[in-house]
Scaffold this active site. Structure first.
Site, short mmCIF file in Angstrom:
data_model
loop_
_atom_site.label_atom_id
_atom_site.label_comp_id
_atom_site.label_asym_id
_atom_site.label_seq_id
_atom_site.Cartn_x
_atom_site.Cartn_y
_atom_site.Cartn_z
N THR A 108 0.85 -1.18 0.00
CA THR A 108 0.00 0.00 0.00
C THR A 108 0.89 1.23 0.00
OG1 THR A 108 -1.73 -1.16 1.21
CG2 THR A 108 -1.78 1.25 1.28
N LYS A 184 -6.95 1.76 -3.24
CA LYS A 184 -6.59 1.13 -1.97
C LYS A 184 -6.61 2.14 -0.84
CE LYS A 184 -5.28 -2.02 0.93
NZ LYS A 184 -3.96 -2.65 0.97
N LYS A 252 0.87 4.28 9.20
CA LYS A 252 1.40 4.58 7.86
C LYS A 252 0.29 4.93 6.87
CE LYS A 252 2.44 1.02 5.24
NZ LYS A 252 1.59 1.08 4.01
#
Length: 308
Positions: A108, A184, A252
């Site tokens: 990702t 995503k 993150k």
């Protein structure tokens, strides 16, 4: 056809490397093996290499060794930085994988990072398939992930056997790398907010003195349910915070969401609030624990016992 139905002859002259044999990568590599692929795995952790060898896979002592001549390289590293290092670092694999090979990037990351790496790799004659995954370690292990992918028609065609082996659902989201990464990040915004909301809700129920198992039963059959509530609350009730997906992953990912929003002057207050909860949970020493540990943060603050 699904992975268990792919004939081994479909893999003739197709060497596959898997870089990253953590909870997701190991399951994906195992799914490729079951589908009949010739798979070489690499992870810097020798214990993870041993885990893959125990499943019958071949292991290499470096990413370069694993990827040399590979037609497909499945990258299941943590983030854009590790992906870039894998491709273009001091021991980068960009020019050792097969000419016209496909790099399947499953980390990702921000869309602009995917676009830049794709352009750099494609300049060597290789292909970059932007292919982040969703579904968790269990679905990785049984080959039923959801893969969000964007890339050229040729990249999709060459990667088709591997994509089929690893997924139950493949979303083709365009020809430009970066498109799948953007999709995503929408998913990660929702997933992070839903985990935070589920954690708050179950802690709130505990404060009210409710039977938490009954709360789970009622909510999962009611309009307030979410996939994350249904999936993560059992971890909380069992007091099992072994990391299927770690807190720091959402530190993150929600950080990327906020960076993207700031760059385009888009407000994201719910994602921001969720991010702060993940940061606080990480700061409390639970960054490498399961992301449902946000509920433990609430429990510590409120003096609650959630594993009843």
């Amino acid at each position: 056809m699904h992975s268990n139905e792919v004939a081994s002859t479909g893999w003739d002259r197709v060497g596959v490397a898997v870089a990253g044999l953590g909870s997701m990568g190991l399951g994906m590599a195992a799914s490729l093996l079951r589908a009949g692929a010739d798979v070489t795995g690499y992870d810097p952790d020798p214990n993870k290499r041993e885990d893959f060898a125990a499943l019958g896979g071949k292991v290499a002592v470096s990413s370069v060794e694993a990827s040399r001549g590979a037609t497909l390289v499945v990258s299941v590293v943590v983030d854009a930085g590790q992906t870039e290092a894998l491709l273009f670092g001091d021991e980068g694999i960009a020019t050792v994988m097969a000419e016209d090979g496909v790099f399947i990037s499953c980390a990702t990351m921000a869309p602009d990072r995917a676009r830049r790496m794709a352009a750099r790799l494609e300049a060597t004659g290789r292909h970059y398939l932007d292919a982040p995954v969703s579904g968790g370690a269990r679905r990785a292990a049984d080959g039923s992930l959801t893969i969000l992918a964007s890339g050229t028609e040729q990249a999709f065609a060459r990667a088709a056997p591997a994509l089929d082996a690893m997924s139950a659902t493949l979303h083709r989201l365009g020809e430009a790398p970066g498109e799948a990464a953007a999709f995503k990040m929408v998913n990660q915004l929702l997933a992070g907010v839903h985990i935070a909301a589920a954690s708050e809700a179950i802690a709130f129920a505990a404060r009210e003195g409710l039977d938490l198992h009954r709360v789970y039963e009622v909510i999962t059959a009611s309009a307030g349910n979410s996939w994350m509530f249904e999936n993560r609350v059992p971890h909380i009730l069992d007091g099992d915070y072994r990391p299927l997906s770690a807190v720091d992953i959402f530190v993150k990912d929600l950080g990327i969401v906020l960076d993207m929003g700031r760059a385009s002057s888009f407000p994201a207050p719910l994602a921001s609030a969720a991010l702060q909860l993940f940061i606080m949970t990480s700061a409390a020493g639970m960054g490498r624990d399961d992301d449902s540990s946000v509920a433990r943060l609430y429990a510590r603050i409120a003096g609650l016992d959630l594993s009843l």
